[in-house]
Write an enzyme that holds these catalytic residues in place. Structure first.
Site, mmCIF file in Angstrom:
data_model
loop_
_atom_site.group_PDB
_atom_site.id
_atom_site.type_symbol
_atom_site.label_atom_id
_atom_site.label_comp_id
_atom_site.label_asym_id
_atom_site.label_seq_id
_atom_site.Cartn_x
_atom_site.Cartn_y
_atom_site.Cartn_z
ATOM 1 N N LEU A 65 60.041 62.702 53.166
ATOM 2 C CA LEU A 65 60.769 63.603 52.268
ATOM 3 C C LEU A 65 60.935 64.994 52.882
ATOM 4 C CD1 LEU A 65 58.894 62.286 49.123
ATOM 5 C CD2 LEU A 65 61.364 62.087 49.539
ATOM 6 N N PRO A 66 61.859 65.794 52.332
ATOM 7 C CA PRO A 66 62.196 67.074 52.981
ATOM 8 C C PRO A 66 61.133 68.169 52.904
ATOM 9 C CG PRO A 66 63.965 66.348 51.498
ATOM 10 C CD PRO A 66 62.800 65.454 51.249
ATOM 11 N N THR A 96 57.251 66.286 57.126
ATOM 12 C CA THR A 96 56.640 67.469 57.741
ATOM 13 C C THR A 96 56.469 68.510 56.645
ATOM 14 O OG1 THR A 96 57.705 67.027 59.854
ATOM 15 C CG2 THR A 96 56.904 69.262 59.496
ATOM 16 N N LYS A 171 51.138 68.734 64.333
ATOM 17 C CA LYS A 171 52.597 68.612 64.462
ATOM 18 C C LYS A 171 53.252 69.999 64.582
ATOM 19 C CE LYS A 171 56.966 67.931 63.296
ATOM 20 N NZ LYS A 171 58.054 67.101 63.006
ATOM 21 N N LYS A 246 62.512 75.499 60.001
ATOM 22 C CA LYS A 246 61.556 75.079 58.951
ATOM 23 C C LYS A 246 60.141 74.934 59.542
ATOM 24 C CE LYS A 246 60.072 70.879 56.611
ATOM 25 N NZ LYS A 246 60.280 69.473 56.301
#
Ligand code: NAD
Length: 295
Positions: A65-66, A96, A171, A246
């Site tokens: 998901l975003p 993420t 990450k 982001k």
């Protein structure tokens, strides 16, 4: 073979769900977008009308998901998935998001006896399609081992960074470093070019010298130097500036939370913010070259 609920069938989730089907898993998929659901159906997924319907009876619930707010909305609260999942379920979130958000959802799952891991990915849409993603996992070792066969149907590496949230931390550290060496590479190529040194020749020299890095090796930002790099395709495809921006935001928030100093990451985020504001958000992140070249 497992029965898998797959929530979030976008640019990444769509091809990942398709790879699970190809590996023989039974996939019940859900996305708010009808178009994304239609593509998943063509790939062999069964399409559900809600996340809860997709999750009903699944061994594994997988999400891509975003944002953290959306992940929390999907899993937490009275209407969230956790409330209705049996404690035999394994939850894997590959979105993420902030480590703090991942840990919040993990703690709620853990309180219910539900196993959960964070497993954000390195690799973009091409790697998602080819099934060559790297999963960077946080959670208990046994839970990551339980997820491994399913993750290996979508990726070539499954790595454990530590406990819950550590996958998200690793990450964003990786992507912060990626942004920094991409900008540094672009800056060096622009300086050489300004002095008449051919960027292809300079790239060869730096590849054989101490400036060697991943951006130079496989993702050269100068158009025409590397035939298959996004730079040679007008910066189409690859990893979007919006997503790099982001991830750098998540990195800076994480730095602030611990009082850590990340001056290069902060500068990288400012440069990507400017590049984005100039209308380049949907281009590949190596397009930062055009900003440095013009200036
Ligand atoms: P995307 O915007 O293409 O897809 C997200 C999907 O989630 C959309 O189809 C959207 O309709 C769906 N969605 C949103 N809210 C939902 C809800 N409540 N229930 C069900 N579906 C919902 O994004 P993407 O590029 O697939 O990225 C997904 C995640 O992977 C993000 O966290 C991103 O940062 C990360 N990521 C992306 C890339 C990349 O190259 N695109 C690479 C690595 C990691």
């Amino acid at each position: 073979m497992s029965s898998i609920a797959f929530i979030g069938l976008g640019n990444m989730g769509g091809p990942m769900a398709a790879n699970l089907v190809s590996a023989g898993h039974s996939v019940r998929a859900f996305d708010l977008s009808e178009a994304a659901c239609a593509v998943a159906k063509q790939a062999g997924c069964t399409v559900a009308t809600s996340a809860a319907e997709a999750a009903g009876g699944a061994d594994i619930v997988f999400s891509m998901l975003p944002s953290g707010a959306i992940v929390e909305a999907v899993y937490l609260g009275d209407d969230g998935l956790l409330a209705s999942l049996p404690n035999t379920t394994l939850v894997i979130d590959s979105s993420t998001i902030a480590a703090e958000s991942a840990r919040t959802v993990w703690a709620a799952a853990d309180a219910l006896g539900i196993r959960m891991i964070d497993a954000p990915v390195s690799g973009g849409v091409a790697a998602a399609t080819a099934g060559t993603l790297t999963f960077i996992c946080g959670g208990r070792e046994a839970d990551i081992d339980a997820a491994r066969p399913v993750l290996e149907a979508m990726g070539k590496n499954v790595l454990r960074a530590g406990d819950s949230g550590a996958g998200q931390v690793a990450k964003i550290c990786n992507n912060m470093l990626l942004a920094v060496h991409m900008i540094g590479t672009a800056e060096a190529l622009a300086l050489g070019d300004a002095h008449g040194v051919d960027p292809a020749v300079l790239s060869e020299i730096m590849l054989a010298s101490s400036g060697r890095n991943w951006s130079l090796e496989v993702y050269n930002p100068w158009p025409g130097v590397m035939e298959n790099a996004p730079a040679s395709k007008e910066y189409q495809g690859g990893f979007m500036v919006d997503l790099m921006h982001k991830d750098l935001g998540l990195a800076l928030a994480a730095a602030q939370a611990e009082g850590a100093s990340t001056p290069m990451g902060a500068l990288a985020r400012s440069l990507y913010a400017l590049h984005r504001q100039a209308g380049n958000g949907r281009l590949d992140f190596s397009s930062i070259q055009s900003m440095l070249r013009e200036s």
